[in-house]
Design an enzyme around this catalytic site. Sequence first.
Site, mmCIF file in Angstrom:
data_model
loop_
_atom_site.group_PDB
_atom_site.id
_atom_site.type_symbol
_atom_site.label_atom_id
_atom_site.label_comp_id
_atom_site.label_asym_id
_atom_site.label_seq_id
_atom_site.Cartn_x
_atom_site.Cartn_y
_atom_site.Cartn_z
ATOM 1 N N MET A 40 -0.907 3.594 -3.980
ATOM 2 C CA MET A 40 0.162 3.897 -5.051
ATOM 3 C C MET A 40 0.753 2.119 -4.596
ATOM 4 S SD MET A 40 1.509 7.791 -4.949
ATOM 5 C CE MET A 40 2.834 7.864 -3.618
ATOM 6 N N ALA A 87 -0.148 -3.672 5.747
ATOM 7 C CA ALA A 87 -1.637 -3.881 6.888
ATOM 8 C C ALA A 87 -2.166 -2.694 7.125
ATOM 9 C CB ALA A 87 -0.613 -3.671 7.771
ATOM 10 N N GLY A 88 -1.292 -0.821 6.973
ATOM 11 C CA GLY A 88 -2.003 -0.032 6.916
ATOM 12 C C GLY A 88 -3.437 0.426 5.733
ATOM 13 N N HIS A 89 -2.815 -0.423 5.070
ATOM 14 C CA HIS A 89 -3.422 -0.414 3.366
ATOM 15 C C HIS A 89 -4.677 -1.249 3.427
ATOM 16 C CE1 HIS A 89 0.091 1.220 1.159
ATOM 17 N NE2 HIS A 89 -0.665 2.367 0.389
ATOM 18 N N LYS A 91 -2.222 8.253 8.930
ATOM 19 C CA LYS A 91 -0.460 8.884 8.812
ATOM 20 C C LYS A 91 -1.074 10.563 7.585
ATOM 21 C CE LYS A 91 2.038 6.645 6.126
ATOM 22 N NZ LYS A 91 3.483 7.986 5.979
ATOM 23 N N ARG A 149 7.076 3.632 2.349
ATOM 24 C CA ARG A 149 8.685 4.073 2.406
ATOM 25 C C ARG A 149 9.552 3.167 3.241
ATOM 26 N NH1 ARG A 149 6.349 8.703 -0.230
ATOM 27 N NH2 ARG A 149 7.000 9.243 -2.472
#
Length: 291
Positions: free
Chosen positions: A30, A35-37, A151, A189
């Site tokens: 979205m 860094a997770g993406h 996550k 978020r």
Amino acid sequence: MKTLHEHAALSAQLADYRQQGQRIALVPTMGHLHAGHISLISAARQHADIVVATIFVNPMQFGPNEDFDSYPRTLEADQQKLAEAGCDLLFAPTIDTLYPQGLSHHTVIHVPEVSAGLCGQDRPGHFDGVATVVTKLFNLVQPDVACFGQKDYQQVAVIRKMVADLCMSIDIITVPTVRAADGLALSSRNSYLSPQQRDLAPRLYATLQALGQKLPHHHLSALETEGYQALKAEGFKPDYVEIRALDLSPATAATKAWVILAAARLGETRLIDNLIIAEELTPLGGFQASR
């Protein structure tokens, strides 16, 4: 990296990739990337020749009092991050592109059982929205493989079941959660948190770790209550703390590995996290799901 916004241009580009015999990976997001993406892009690159990312803030998965209107939209910054990560193609459709007839008359995909409870209880209709938009993206891109983050554990379980039930020939790869140095799971978020809330937020994961150290020698319901009360004492407003088997079925005496899941609010910000624990009490980084 190319950025496309319309079905026809996407189909033409993907047809060209396939004509060259290239394997395609999909990373749905979205946006407001972190860094997770980017870890999903890296994982996708390991499993395919072409990496396609999507950015779409999906209105169908937001409830009436949720943050759809305020959700961060940072397309230019996201494009730069994706290009630097080696993404080949970004598909960033508008709402009218994916829902030309609006939402009220649109077919909805419902995945039973795994959509119920946990976040499904606190966000009714959320996983129907997730399953519907992911199905649309799968149909548009027709990837060989798709990558999702651990996550969002329940989301991955919903997608796994959907892919299996609908006989989709797509390998689903679950990528371990990326965390800040203090343990907070990275999330778009997190930017909503005040400095004081950000300092407190890592206590969510620390609480899961404390519960994990007590498995399997404590009663599960007692541990769930302990975790819930611990979060309240830290200043969170917990939605749930639950311990399940890895497939999200109820844990039993025969369970050899567990996932501890929690959702809690700091102010208006809802945080989720999870921790997988094996019988020898070793935290497990990620789990794989395949067709």
